[in-house]
Design an enzyme around this catalytic site. Structure first.
Site, PDB file in Angstrom:
ATOM      1  N   SER A   1       0.864  -1.188   0.000  1.00  0.00           N
ATOM      2  CA  SER A   1       0.000   0.000   0.000  1.00  0.00           C
ATOM      3  C   SER A   1       0.898   1.235   0.000  1.00  0.00           C
ATOM      4  CB  SER A   1      -0.834  -0.027   1.289  1.00  0.00           C
ATOM      5  OG  SER A   1      -1.519   1.186   1.477  1.00  0.00           O
TER       6      SER A   1
ATOM      7  N   TYR B   1      -1.742  -1.085  10.596  1.00  0.00           N
ATOM      8  CA  TYR B   1      -1.834  -1.332   9.153  1.00  0.00           C
ATOM      9  C   TYR B   1      -0.528  -0.916   8.462  1.00  0.00           C
ATOM     10  CZ  TYR B   1      -3.967  -1.194   4.436  1.00  0.00           C
ATOM     11  OH  TYR B   1      -4.270  -1.387   3.101  1.00  0.00           O
TER      12      TYR B   1
END
Ligand SMILES: NC(=O)c1ccc[n+]([C@@H]2O[C@H](COP(=O)([O-])OP(=O)(O)OC[C@H]3O[C@@H](n4cnc5c(N)ncnc54)[C@H](OP(=O)(O)O)[C@@H]3O)[C@@H](O)[C@H]2O)c1
Length: 293
Positions: free
Chosen positions: A142, A155
């Site tokens: 990401s 995350y």
């Protein structure tokens, strides 16, 4: 070029979002697609859609955060279809809580799904790829694997981890002279619903990405053996920003509203996989299986 037609491609988290779209796109190009997920309804749906479209696909329930389950379901896949040529580690979750508000269990789960699972799937399938003299491992990281973001501490930790995992693995593969390709993907927010409610300040430079075009770009990147895919192009500038002193880096991140993105976050309520799994044995739920190639 990694051959798509006739390849067996395993996609984790393939019952939803970009995983599902990639599965459809790879199947349309003649691949046999093996989909793992914990979302039973989603698995059933995509299995039906694939069958109706005459595509080669098989679905398995597999919780990628469970090491034992990963190795067990991997054995079922090997028994059913032989080898996996392309492995796409795509399954992911987000809680979107500030670090101290998240429970210990959520922090552990975040690391287990978003990072540790890559260890188990790659250990399950890489040896066969080496023996076959061909393979491709895709890591869905990401933009949050390149820059820290408020309310995404766990995350980001996991996505930074898999970015490093991909890079170190690539080095090892090169050193060992194995014919295995790797691709790491770092997208900004995508309109799949996983990050429902996030806001972006400069939507011209950092738009919320369209899931169809993200899936298309990943499929092409795999086909062309691209080692890295960052989206949108602005994400590449993060490496330049790292030359700045930390205070200037932080100021720039805030100027771009990076740490405000999660303020409206609601996420997808409850996730998909909230119903208990109904099939007796992993692997027994395969439908319209890919033929051996
Ligand atoms: N969406 C974004 O803005 C964005 C941006 C950058 C990177 N990414 C990354 O891209 C990947 C796909 O994201 P997406 O937006 O397509 O998400 P998505 O629509 O939520 O799809 C992810 C799938 O993974 C499944 N999953 C969750 N935990 C699992 C587990 N333990 N074992 C197996 N499957 C599991 C989910 O099931 P449930 O729905 O039941 O949880 C869901 O079907 C993720 O790795 C994500 O971190 C997403």
């Amino acid at each position: 070029m990694s051959r798509i037609e006739g390849s067996n491609i395993l996609i984790t988290g393939g019952a939803s979002g970009i995983g599902k779209l990639m599965a459809q796109k790879f199947a349309d190009r003649g691949a046999g697609v093996i989909i793992w997920d914990i979302d039973d309804a989603g698995l059933e749906k995509i299995a039906g859609e694939m069958k109706a479209g005459g595509r080669r696909a098989a679905v398995y329930r597999c919780d990628v955060s469970n090491r034992v389950e990963v190795f067990r379901v991997a054995e079922n896949v090997k028994n059913d279809f032989g080898k996996v040529d392309i492995l796409i580690n795509n399954a992911g979750i987000v809680f979107g809580k500030s670090f101290l508000d998240a429970t210990d269990e959520q922090l552990e789960k975040s690391m287990a799904v978003n990072a540790l699972s890559h260890f188990w799937t790659v250990r399950a399938f890489l040896p066969d790829m080496i023996r076959a003299g061909r393979g491709h491992i895709v890591t869905i990281s990401s933009a949050a694997g390149l820059i820290g973001v408020s309310r995404l501490v766990d995350y980001c930790a996991a996505k930074f981890a898999v970015f490093g995992f991909d890079e170190a693995l690539r080095m090892e593969i090169k050193q060992k002279k194995w014919n295995i390709k790797t691709t790491v993907v770092c997208p900004y927010f995508i309109d799949t619903g996983m990050f429902e409610g996030v806001r972006t300040r400069f939507s011209g430079l950092l738009p919320i990405l369209d899931q169809q075009s993200v899936a298309d770009r990943i499929v092409k990147a795999v086909e062309k053996n691209r080692r890295r895919l960052l989206m949108p192009p602005m994400v590449y500038s993060l490496w330049l920003l790292r030359y700045l002193p930390t205070f200037a880096f932080d100021l720039t991140a805030n100027l771009f509203g990076i740490n405000a993105t999660m303020e409206g976050f609601t996420g997808r309520s409850g996730g998909h996989g909230t119903t208990p799994f109904s099939t007796a044995q992993p692997g027994s739920d395969s439908q319209n299986p890919p033929q051996g190639n």
